[in-house]
Design a protein around this motif. Structure first.
Motif, short mmCIF file in Angstrom:
data_model
loop_
_atom_site.label_atom_id
_atom_site.label_comp_id
_atom_site.label_asym_id
_atom_site.label_seq_id
_atom_site.Cartn_x
_atom_site.Cartn_y
_atom_site.Cartn_z
N VAL A 2 -6.49 -8.43 -2.03
CA VAL A 2 -7.47 -7.70 -2.84
C VAL A 2 -8.19 -6.66 -1.99
CG1 VAL A 2 -9.68 -7.92 -4.05
CG2 VAL A 2 -7.81 -9.51 -4.56
N SER A 3 -8.59 -7.05 -0.78
CA SER A 3 -9.29 -6.11 0.10
C SER A 3 -8.40 -4.94 0.49
CB SER A 3 -9.80 -6.83 1.35
OG SER A 3 -8.73 -7.20 2.20
N GLN A 4 -7.07 -5.16 0.48
CA GLN A 4 -6.12 -4.10 0.84
C GLN A 4 -5.65 -3.31 -0.37
OE1 GLN A 4 -3.08 -6.27 2.94
NE2 GLN A 4 -4.49 -6.94 4.55
N GLY A 5 -6.19 -3.64 -1.55
CA GLY A 5 -5.87 -2.88 -2.75
C GLY A 5 -4.48 -3.11 -3.30
N THR B 262 -3.72 1.23 8.18
CA THR B 262 -4.49 0.01 7.93
C THR B 262 -4.12 -1.14 8.85
OG1 THR B 262 -2.95 -0.40 6.11
CG2 THR B 262 -5.08 0.53 5.54
N LYS C 36 -7.32 -13.09 -1.03
CA LYS C 36 -8.55 -12.40 -0.63
C LYS C 36 -8.21 -11.16 0.20
CE LYS C 36 -12.92 -13.06 1.86
NZ LYS C 36 -13.76 -14.03 2.64
N GLU C 37 -7.28 -11.30 1.13
CA GLU C 37 -6.88 -10.16 1.95
C GLU C 37 -6.13 -9.11 1.14
OE1 GLU C 37 -5.06 -10.98 5.69
OE2 GLU C 37 -6.33 -12.73 6.07
N GLN D 171 0.82 -1.21 0.00
CA GLN D 171 0.00 0.00 0.00
C GLN D 171 0.85 1.27 0.00
OE1 GLN D 171 -2.13 -0.81 3.67
NE2 GLN D 171 -3.93 -1.52 2.55
#
Length: 509
Positions: free
Chosen positions: A468-471, A322, A465-466, A94
């Motif tokens: 993707v959720s964290q961009g 985050t 999955k995680e 990120q």
């Protein structure tokens, strides 16, 4: 008479409060934070994590009186991205340009030292803060610099910065008696080392503990002992800083946190997604708040530190952060697993150093995403066609020069020890799986065995999955952005193989 009594009571209270403030015992004052971070020290180099040939009495004492995290992870095993995770409370992927080593720290990111300074904290750092790389802010992202005092170090290669002395100067300049937040960033045990300094220290070759991914010989044992001297210097400086806090009556109201940005500067460790590269020491001491003698198994990451520091100081965390505060773990009375949800950590890397090129271009990274649970390490090497430690024709530049590196890279295919070279520098398969409980050194890749196929599938699904959720741009299909960010260190002429000067950088306003 009533007025006289009232006056005496008021005067008495005033004197009591004044004495408490002078002695650093004012219970209403916000807590101080001393964060001590080594540069390139492995978790197993500290006595708090078991038997070691390295002496770290000051840090071990803090561990006995405080809390030892058994599962702390840096998120990205290289200096500047790991430190950026600490400062911003963000995951490595990120961080935009700061995901890469020797990149640019985006000014849009809020750091916990800057946020605390706005809330009245006295903030500063000594030694190495965030870096290497460039930044637009007036101060280093770790805070205003205190590096004026120097000393004569015991060995060449050790910085002459007087870390503890500069810490004391920082405290003395706190004229308003505000709570403080200080980053004590040693430059040790980063290379280079004085060759054979272990002899001056009176160490013996048989004392060194050689990991199984190296051959056991005098060259590598001596290199490990030279490294040990510098880890011990970090411990000495931490001990002096703690003594200064005690003498000034400040220790009882100070949260002390000890860590290192990643593992030792040796092949297969620093910069690599293997256990010793990303599994870091994390020790916390806070008198009256942290119960002594505790060890916890909860998984925490560098991205969790900034939110924790914000909550410890009673400051609202920034929306950009985050990671998750672990203040509940610090203040718990229990050992073992405190929060059942903290059962894994995500890891990654992009471009660390120049020296990697192919038909896709130059200045390429070696992208990896990984998940570490209590039992397994699963890694996805996203570009396995690339050389993981840099191209051989450019001398594997994502590995610091050292006697150990030279010994390994001088090995030839016909040599009996050539498998050690392959283990450290050769290309890697797309997927790796290690049973950490049985194979803590990551020696046996289980990824090709059919009995582990379902386990790998589940680990990868959880990880992605995680992400993707964290961009994560890499997981979302835009990972090449990391290869296109500018590298601000000494560049490489890919035609000649020679190093070029670093780019000039003008801070943006």
């Amino acid at each position: 008479m009533r007025n006289i009594k009232k006056h005496n009571i008021t005067l008495g209270l005033f004197l009591l409060i004044s004495i408490s403030v002078i002695n650093g015992q004012n219970s209403t004052k916000k807590p101080n934070i001393l964060f001590c971070i080594a540069d390139d020290a492995s978790m197993k180099s500290f006595g708090a994590y078991g038997d070691t040939f390295i002496n770290t009495p000051a840090i071990d004492s803090l561990a006995k009186q405080g809390l030892v995290f058994n599962n702390a992870y840096n998120g990205n095993p290289k200096c500047s991205p790991a430190r950026a995770c600490i400062l911003t409370g963000k995951y490595s992927w990120q961080l935009k340009e700061a995901t890469d080593h020797n990149g640019r720290f985006p000014s849009e990111f809020k750091t916990y030292p800057a946020l605390l300074a706005r809330k009245g904290y006295h903030v500063g750092y000594t030694g190495k803060g965030w870096g290497p790389g460039v930044y637009d802010t007036e101060d280093n992202p770790a805070g205003p610099e205190y590096n004026e005092l120097t000393l004569t170090p015991p060995y060449k290669g050790i910085s002459d910065i007087d870390y503890s002395g500069n810490f004391e100067t920082f405290l003395d300049k706190n004229g308003s008696n505000a709570p403080f937040c200080f980053w004590l960033g040693a430059k040790e045990p980063h290379r280079f080392y004085e060759l054979d300094s272990w002899k001056k220290a009176g160490k013996k070759l048989e004392e060194a503990d050689v990991p199984p991914f190296y051959p056991d010989n005098e060259t590598i044992r001596g290199d490990l002992l030279d490294y040990a001297n510098e880890v011990e210097w970090f411990d000495t400086q931490v001990g002096r800083a703690i003594k200064i806090l005690e003498e000034k009556g400040l220790l009882s109201n100070t949260l002390v946190v000890i860590s290192s940005d990643h593992g030792m500067p040796f092949p297969r460790v620093k910069g690599q997604i293997y256990e010793e590269g990303f599994h870091v020491p994390l020790i916390a001491y806070w008198k009256g708040k942290i119960l002594s003698g505790r060890t916890v198994d909860d998984f925490v990451s560098f991205s969790d530190l900034a939110p924790t520091f914000m909550e410890v100081t009673g400051t609202t965390r920034d929306i950009q952060m985050t990671g998750s505060s672990f203040i509940d773990i610090l203040t718990s009375q229990k050992s073992g697993q405190i929060d059942a949800a903290r059962d894994h950590a995500l890891l990654g890397k992009e471009r660390h150093d120049v020296g990697r090129s192919n038909e896709d271009g130059i200045d390429l990274g070696y992208p990896v995403r990984a998940i570490r649970t209590s039992k397994y390490l699963y890694s996805h090497n996203i570009k396995p066609e690339r050389w993981p430690v840099g191209n051989p024709e450019f001398d594997y530049l994502n590995c610091d020069g050292s006697p150990t590196k030279s010994y390994l890279t001088d090995l030839k295919p016909e040599d009996d020890e050539y498998h050690f070279f392959e283990m450290n520098f050769d290309k890697r398969p797309e997927e790796e799986l290690y049973d950490i409980q049985q194979d803590s050194h990551c020696m046996k890749n289980l990824a090709g065995l059919p009995e582990y196929a379902e386990e790998m599938k589940q680990l990868r699904a959880t990880m992605e999955k995680e992400l993707v959720s964290q961009g994560d741009p890499r997981t979302l299909g835009n990972g090449d952005v990391f290869d296109n960010y500018i590298y601000y260190g000494k560049r490489l002429d890919y035609k000649t193989g020679k190093r070029l000067p670093a780019l000039d950088y003008v801070k943006q306003k």
